[in-house]
Design an enzyme around this catalytic site. Sequence first.
Site, PDB file in Angstrom:
ATOM      1  N   ASP A  47       0.868  -1.338  -0.138  1.00  0.00           N
ATOM      2  CA  ASP A  47       0.060  -0.069   0.054  1.00  0.00           C
ATOM      3  C   ASP A  47       0.955   1.192  -0.156  1.00  0.00           C
ATOM      4  OD1 ASP A  47      -3.075   1.126   0.692  1.00  0.00           O
ATOM      5  OD2 ASP A  47      -1.638   2.090   1.843  1.00  0.00           O
ATOM      6  N   TYR A  52       3.223   9.618  -0.561  1.00  0.00           N
ATOM      7  CA  TYR A  52       4.428   8.979   0.229  1.00  0.00           C
ATOM      8  C   TYR A  52       5.748   9.218  -0.358  1.00  0.00           C
ATOM      9  CZ  TYR A  52       0.597   6.507   2.352  1.00  0.00           C
ATOM     10  OH  TYR A  52      -1.001   6.190   2.989  1.00  0.00           O
ATOM     11  N   LYS A  77      -2.392   6.126  -4.517  1.00  0.00           N
ATOM     12  CA  LYS A  77      -3.659   6.853  -4.162  1.00  0.00           C
ATOM     13  C   LYS A  77      -3.173   8.319  -4.709  1.00  0.00           C
ATOM     14  CE  LYS A  77      -3.613   4.677   0.371  1.00  0.00           C
ATOM     15  NZ  LYS A  77      -2.296   4.469   0.804  1.00  0.00           N
ATOM     16  N   HIS A 110      -7.063   9.591  -2.268  1.00  0.00           N
ATOM     17  CA  HIS A 110      -6.666   9.545  -0.922  1.00  0.00           C
ATOM     18  C   HIS A 110      -7.545  10.288  -0.009  1.00  0.00           C
ATOM     19  CE1 HIS A 110      -2.300   9.440   0.884  1.00  0.00           C
ATOM     20  NE2 HIS A 110      -3.243   8.970   1.836  1.00  0.00           N
ATOM     21  N   SER A 235       6.213  -1.210   9.157  1.00  0.00           N
ATOM     22  CA  SER A 235       7.565  -1.509   9.690  1.00  0.00           C
ATOM     23  C   SER A 235       8.756  -1.374   8.929  1.00  0.00           C
ATOM     24  CB  SER A 235       7.415  -2.667  10.841  1.00  0.00           C
ATOM     25  OG  SER A 235       8.672  -2.700  11.485  1.00  0.00           O
ATOM     26  N   ARG A 240       9.844  -7.109  13.229  1.00  0.00           N
ATOM     27  CA  ARG A 240       8.434  -6.621  13.395  1.00  0.00           C
ATOM     28  C   ARG A 240       7.669  -6.965  11.911  1.00  0.00           C
ATOM     29  NH1 ARG A 240       8.955  -0.748  15.873  1.00  0.00           N
ATOM     30  NH2 ARG A 240       9.369  -1.507  18.087  1.00  0.00           N
ATOM     31  N   ASN A 244       4.403  -9.200  12.040  1.00  0.00           N
ATOM     32  CA  ASN A 244       3.064  -8.781  11.764  1.00  0.00           C
ATOM     33  C   ASN A 244       2.477  -9.861  10.552  1.00  0.00           C
ATOM     34  OD1 ASN A 244       3.371  -6.680  13.441  1.00  0.00           O
ATOM     35  ND2 ASN A 244       3.952  -5.071  11.778  1.00  0.00           N
TER      36      ASN A 244
HETATM   37  N1  LIG Z   1      -5.139   6.547   3.483  1.00  0.00           N
HETATM   38  C1  LIG Z   1      -4.520   7.115   4.471  1.00  0.00           C
HETATM   39  O1  LIG Z   1      -5.023   8.439   4.767  1.00  0.00           O
HETATM   40  C2  LIG Z   1      -3.585   6.512   5.350  1.00  0.00           C
HETATM   41  C3  LIG Z   1      -2.999   7.278   6.384  1.00  0.00           C
HETATM   42  C4  LIG Z   1      -2.286   6.544   7.198  1.00  0.00           C
HETATM   43  C5  LIG Z   1      -1.553   5.312   6.941  1.00  0.00           C
HETATM   44  N2  LIG Z   1      -2.066   4.703   5.807  1.00  0.00           N
HETATM   45  C6  LIG Z   1      -1.591   3.328   5.430  1.00  0.00           C
HETATM   46  O2  LIG Z   1      -1.738   2.500   6.436  1.00  0.00           O
HETATM   47  C7  LIG Z   1      -0.240   2.028   6.792  1.00  0.00           C
HETATM   48  C8  LIG Z   1      -0.222   1.546   8.089  1.00  0.00           C
HETATM   49  O3  LIG Z   1      -0.509   2.878   8.975  1.00  0.00           O
HETATM   50  P1  LIG Z   1       0.747   3.399   9.649  1.00  0.00           P
HETATM   51  O4  LIG Z   1       2.129   3.378   8.912  1.00  0.00           O
HETATM   52  O5  LIG Z   1       0.309   4.892   9.927  1.00  0.00           O
HETATM   53  O6  LIG Z   1       0.798   2.829  11.048  1.00  0.00           O
HETATM   54  P2  LIG Z   1       0.852   1.476  11.893  1.00  0.00           P
HETATM   55  O7  LIG Z   1       0.922   0.419  10.753  1.00  0.00           O
HETATM   56  O8  LIG Z   1      -0.498   1.433  12.756  1.00  0.00           O
HETATM   57  O9  LIG Z   1       2.131   1.680  12.961  1.00  0.00           O
HETATM   58  C9  LIG Z   1       3.465   1.758  12.371  1.00  0.00           C
HETATM   59  C10 LIG Z   1       4.295   1.959  13.617  1.00  0.00           C
HETATM   60  O10 LIG Z   1       4.372   1.166  14.503  1.00  0.00           O
HETATM   61  C11 LIG Z   1       5.487   0.286  14.652  1.00  0.00           C
HETATM   62  N3  LIG Z   1       5.369  -1.253  14.572  1.00  0.00           N
HETATM   63  C12 LIG Z   1       5.233  -1.816  13.654  1.00  0.00           C
HETATM   64  N4  LIG Z   1       5.025  -2.982  13.692  1.00  0.00           N
HETATM   65  C13 LIG Z   1       5.122  -3.169  15.228  1.00  0.00           C
HETATM   66  C14 LIG Z   1       5.154  -4.236  16.052  1.00  0.00           C
HETATM   67  N5  LIG Z   1       5.099  -5.579  15.855  1.00  0.00           N
HETATM   68  N6  LIG Z   1       5.498  -4.011  17.497  1.00  0.00           N
HETATM   69  C15 LIG Z   1       5.878  -2.762  17.842  1.00  0.00           C
HETATM   70  N7  LIG Z   1       5.744  -1.682  16.807  1.00  0.00           N
HETATM   71  C16 LIG Z   1       5.510  -1.951  15.674  1.00  0.00           C
HETATM   72  C17 LIG Z   1       6.293   1.035  13.362  1.00  0.00           C
HETATM   73  O11 LIG Z   1       7.716   1.188  13.824  1.00  0.00           O
HETATM   74  P3  LIG Z   1       8.959   0.518  13.077  1.00  0.00           P
HETATM   75  O12 LIG Z   1       8.779   0.876  11.340  1.00  0.00           O
HETATM   76  O13 LIG Z   1      10.159   1.522  13.487  1.00  0.00           O
HETATM   77  O14 LIG Z   1       9.213  -0.854  13.247  1.00  0.00           O
HETATM   78  C18 LIG Z   1       5.566   2.112  13.099  1.00  0.00           C
HETATM   79  O15 LIG Z   1       6.247   3.270  14.103  1.00  0.00           O
HETATM   80  C19 LIG Z   1       0.388   2.968   6.186  1.00  0.00           C
HETATM   81  O16 LIG Z   1       1.987   2.483   6.070  1.00  0.00           O
HETATM   82  C20 LIG Z   1      -0.229   3.436   4.813  1.00  0.00           C
HETATM   83  O17 LIG Z   1       0.019   2.549   4.009  1.00  0.00           O
HETATM   84  C21 LIG Z   1      -3.189   5.412   4.881  1.00  0.00           C
END
Ligand SMILES: NC(=O)c1ccc[n+]([C@@H]2O[C@H](COP(=O)([O-])OP(=O)(O)OC[C@H]3O[C@@H](n4cnc5c(N)ncnc54)[C@H](OP(=O)(O)O)[C@@H]3O)[C@@H](O)[C@H]2O)c1
Length: 283
Positions: A47, A52, A77, A110, A235, A240, A244
């Site tokens: 994704d 990004y 997006k 988006h 991540s 991780r 995951n």
């Molecule tokens: N459409 C939208 O508006 C929108 C907005 C936000 C996100 N997204 C999408 O959703 C995806 C995921 O959301 P996100 O990146 O915001 O946050 P997330 O996946 O909820 O969390 C990512 C964070 O958690 C940490 N993490 C990951 N796995 C872990 C584990 N097993 N244990 C402990 N910590 C862990 C990562 O650290 P490290 O990397 O340091 O390991 C990073 O800091 C995005 O990458 C993007 O593709 C879309």
Amino acid sequence: MANTVPDISLNDGNTIPQLGFGVYQIEPRDTAEAVGRALEIGYRHIDTAQMYGNEAEVGEAVRASGLDRGEVFVTSKLNNGFHRPEDARRAFESTLSALKMDYVDLFLIHWPLPTRYDGDFVSTWKTLEEFQRDGRARSIGVSNFQVPHLERLAAEADVVPAVNQIEVHPYLTNEQVRAYGGEHNILTEAWSPIAQGRVLDDPTIVDVAEQVGRTPAQVVLRWHVQRGDIVFPKSTTPKRIEENFRIFDFTLDDTAMERISGLDRGEAGRTGPNPDEFDYIPA
Ligand SMILES: NC(=O)c1ccc[n+]([C@@H]2O[C@H](COP(=O)([O-])OP(=O)(O)OC[C@H]3O[C@@H](n4cnc5c(N)ncnc54)[C@H](OP(=O)(O)O)[C@@H]3O)[C@@H](O)[C@H]2O)c1
């Protein structure tokens, strides 16, 4: 129990792997390595987004993996600055050329940006319908659409979005928007599924994790998939990325599911912007 990622059917007949890999906030210089690692582990769904800034590196990693293009589901997006149809057409071409691919599996608006573009996200959506008709986007969908935005598309457009990608995690279960999707055959994709880490030290999550002998992140991701949503945790930490991915070889019982759902804080649980107000346009 084998750890196999299910494919879920979209309303247009295509399928999507329920677990993917998110690349938001991964620096372009780190993206190919992280995506390469994810593909090695077994992820088959990435994704990304124009905003990004790492589409090129995603494409590079998919090619370097040696997998066939058809084996990897790639989402991108539309940049918030390009909602006008002629801009959206140019921007979509730039996505394909950055990825060096001749189609994306899924392309999303988006953000709805209801306070921009005279509130017109319908003409943007109809432009995405063109991309689907000409085959360059196998599926199309939206992101951060609230119920009134979805109702407006239903009234004014032909194609029902295949997905709505919204913020969902235990502190913001976002039930109303999910329910609308459930009733109208729009799959929910849960972004920030672990609330960027904020839910992982919650005592209830830690307790459930201890009971089932899994990590807090695995328990939260498992809660999402048992609710039927699509997830793509991000991540850059190899351990991780692997952790995951291992969420299909255990289950949570009803009590655990209800305890996690009970952590909902409504609007107060939001970590990202409110889609009704968000109006950011990159410089
Ligand atoms: N459409 C939208 O508006 C929108 C907005 C936000 C996100 N997204 C999408 O959703 C995806 C995921 O959301 P996100 O990146 O915001 O946050 P997330 O996946 O909820 O969390 C990512 C964070 O958690 C940490 N993490 C990951 N796995 C872990 C584990 N097993 N244990 C402990 N910590 C862990 C990562 O650290 P490290 O990397 O340091 O390991 C990073 O800091 C995005 O990458 C993007 O593709 C879309």
